[in-house]
Motif scaffolding. Structure first.
Motif, PDB file in Angstrom:
ATOM      1  N   LYS A   1       2.792   9.928   0.367  1.00  0.00           N
ATOM      2  CA  LYS A   1       2.209   9.120  -0.810  1.00  0.00           C
ATOM      3  C   LYS A   1       2.095   9.542  -1.851  1.00  0.00           C
ATOM      4  CE  LYS A   1      -2.451   9.080   0.847  1.00  0.00           C
ATOM      5  NZ  LYS A   1      -3.517   8.284   1.448  1.00  0.00           N
TER       6      LYS A   1
ATOM      7  N   ASP B   1      12.556   4.672  -2.968  1.00  0.00           N
ATOM      8  CA  ASP B   1      12.112   3.703  -2.346  1.00  0.00           C
ATOM      9  C   ASP B   1      10.435   3.415  -2.596  1.00  0.00           C
ATOM     10  OD1 ASP B   1      11.454   1.175  -1.242  1.00  0.00           O
ATOM     11  OD2 ASP B   1      11.925   1.644   0.814  1.00  0.00           O
TER      12      ASP B   1
ATOM     13  N   PRO C   1       3.076   4.365   0.912  1.00  0.00           N
ATOM     14  CA  PRO C   1       3.442   5.039   2.263  1.00  0.00           C
ATOM     15  C   PRO C   1       2.527   5.902   2.743  1.00  0.00           C
ATOM     16  CG  PRO C   1       5.191   4.612   0.714  1.00  0.00           C
ATOM     17  CD  PRO C   1       3.976   4.406  -0.159  1.00  0.00           C
ATOM     18  N   ALA C   2       2.235   6.149   3.943  1.00  0.00           N
ATOM     19  CA  ALA C   2       1.495   7.027   4.572  1.00  0.00           C
ATOM     20  C   ALA C   2       2.096   8.508   4.412  1.00  0.00           C
ATOM     21  CB  ALA C   2       1.194   6.872   5.905  1.00  0.00           C
TER      22      ALA C   2
ATOM     23  N   GLN D   1       0.922  -1.155   0.020  1.00  0.00           N
ATOM     24  CA  GLN D   1       0.033   0.204   0.002  1.00  0.00           C
ATOM     25  C   GLN D   1       0.779   1.238  -0.002  1.00  0.00           C
ATOM     26  OE1 GLN D   1      -2.704  -0.176   3.293  1.00  0.00           O
ATOM     27  NE2 GLN D   1      -3.870  -2.194   2.463  1.00  0.00           N
TER      28      GLN D   1
ATOM     29  N   THR E   1       7.852   1.377  -3.153  1.00  0.00           N
ATOM     30  CA  THR E   1       6.712   0.785  -2.164  1.00  0.00           C
ATOM     31  C   THR E   1       7.073   0.666  -0.959  1.00  0.00           C
ATOM     32  OG1 THR E   1       7.989  -1.252  -2.543  1.00  0.00           O
ATOM     33  CG2 THR E   1       6.658  -0.681  -4.331  1.00  0.00           C
ATOM     34  N   SER E   2       8.249   1.368  -0.429  1.00  0.00           N
ATOM     35  CA  SER E   2       8.722   1.150   0.881  1.00  0.00           C
ATOM     36  C   SER E   2       9.358  -0.219   1.101  1.00  0.00           C
ATOM     37  CB  SER E   2       7.860   1.475   1.882  1.00  0.00           C
ATOM     38  OG  SER E   2       6.785   0.590   2.214  1.00  0.00           O
ATOM     39  N   ARG E   3       9.370  -1.048   0.241  1.00  0.00           N
ATOM     40  CA  ARG E   3       9.994  -2.284   0.425  1.00  0.00           C
ATOM     41  C   ARG E   3      11.030  -2.668  -0.801  1.00  0.00           C
ATOM     42  NH1 ARG E   3       8.217  -1.458   4.751  1.00  0.00           N
ATOM     43  NH2 ARG E   3       6.698  -2.669   5.827  1.00  0.00           N
TER      44      ARG E   3
ATOM     45  N   GLN F   1      10.068   9.109  -5.216  1.00  0.00           N
ATOM     46  CA  GLN F   1      10.622   8.292  -4.175  1.00  0.00           C
ATOM     47  C   GLN F   1      11.552   7.411  -4.696  1.00  0.00           C
ATOM     48  OE1 GLN F   1       8.063   8.180  -0.572  1.00  0.00           O
ATOM     49  NE2 GLN F   1       6.766   7.603  -2.227  1.00  0.00           N
TER      50      GLN F   1
END
Length: 325
Positions: free
Chosen positions: A302, A309, A298-299, A296, A311-313, A307
């Motif tokens: 978003k 990263d 990132p808060a 989902q 997906t933050s993953r 960015q």
């Protein structure tokens, strides 16, 4: 088996009448077909990915026929880019008769049917008897793409080759592909193996999913535009819908292999997610691999699309190990 309408359409694109070459029953990749009793030029007989080619005793320019296959978890109508890349007929080739799904149980007029599957005819605009032609189809029983091709004046027609083609058996299931493992130490804390399918393996961490797909013999896309056109199919194989590509670049992939990195958006059960994929060629295994991670948005920030990263993953993609330990 070919329907009457398909035979008529296909015959317009096949060489003129000539003495028929006798076909001898053969087995390749668990499939049954008829091939000329010519010498084997090359071959690799594995269920997940392989090929066999036979050539005329006087050389390939007189005649050559072949069958190739590879595991593919994608479903539905193959895009033209996929058909052309898998057909591997070189410059000038195009989709001559596209694949068509069944409507009310019937294939569209002019579509070729092989063992119950709709196939695409790929070739070059050359009416000469030696012109190269290929039929490409997806066997949903075994989960593979299959290519049947011929070239040369004395090669059998595709019509004759397809008539004896059986790409699956009554009890066949999707074949197991060579799926890369993921290095636990490189994945980071919290990831665990959630599911292993015949052609993929998925790992979970809280709200993120990381999937690596089985290797394919087909080379990766030549450029980012082509890769972006094919990305929706990989999203679908991951269980996502409405996959769209937002950006792409060349990057370092797992184990330092050069890769294509794409980032985009999709939906999972109606919810917005972000995904990042890496596709690379392993020079050791001589296979093309693809990994994709989604989560989902990132808060924090978003709505930003620059960015690193996404997906933050994203970093977990480098954990795939296509060769070695």
């Amino acid at each position: 088996m070919l329907g009457g309408a398909a035979l008529g359409a296909l015959s317009l694109l096949l060489p003129a009448c000539k003495p028929k070459t006798e076909l001898i029953p053969a087995l390749a990749g668990g499939m049954r077909l008829g091939l000329p009793d010519w010498k084997v030029r090359s071959g690799e007989d594995e269920l997940a990915a392989g090929f066999v080619e036979r050539v005329h005793e006087r050389g390939a320019e007189w005649g050559r026929v072949g069958l190739a296959w590879e595991v593919d978890p994608r479903v539905g109508v193959p895009k033209d880019e996929l058909l052309l890349r898998f057909a591997a007929l070189g410059a000038g080739a195009h989709v001559m008769v596209p694949w068509s799904p069944r409507v009310d149980g019937h294939l569209a007029r002019g579509t070729t049917e092989i063992h119950g599957h709709g196939a695409s005819l790929v070739g070059v605009d050359d009416v000469a008897p030696e012109a190269i032609r290929a039929l490409v189809w997806r066997c949903d029983k075994t989960g593979r793409l299959v290519r049947l091709y011929r070239a040369g004046r004395f090669a059998p027609t595709l019509e004759d080759l397809a008539a004896d083609m059986h790409c699956h058996g009554l009890r066949d299931r999707p074949v197991n592909g060579e799926v890369p493992n993921a290095a636990v130490t490189a994945m980071g804390e919290g990831w665990y193996l959630a599911k292993r399918n015949p052609a993929s393996a998925s790992y979970l961490k809280s709200d993120a999913v990381f999937t690596v797909f089985a290797g394919q013999m087909t080379l990766p896309p030549d450029d980012l535009v082509e890769a972006a056109h094919l990305a929706a199919g990989w999203c679908q194989a991951e269980g996502l819908t409405d996959g769209e590509t937002r950006s792409g670049e060349r990057a370092a992939g797992p184990q330092s292999h050069p890769a294509l990195r794409l980032r985009g958006t999709a939906k999972l059960d109606g919810k917005d997610v972000r995904w990042t994929s890496l596709q690379w060629r392993c020079v050791v295994k001589k296979r093309t691999f693809l990994g994709i991670v989604f989560a989902q948005p990132p808060a924090v920030a978003k709505d930003r699309e620059d960015q690193a990263d996404w997906t933050s993953r994203d970093a977990v993609l480098l954990a795939a190990r296509c060769h070695g330990s």
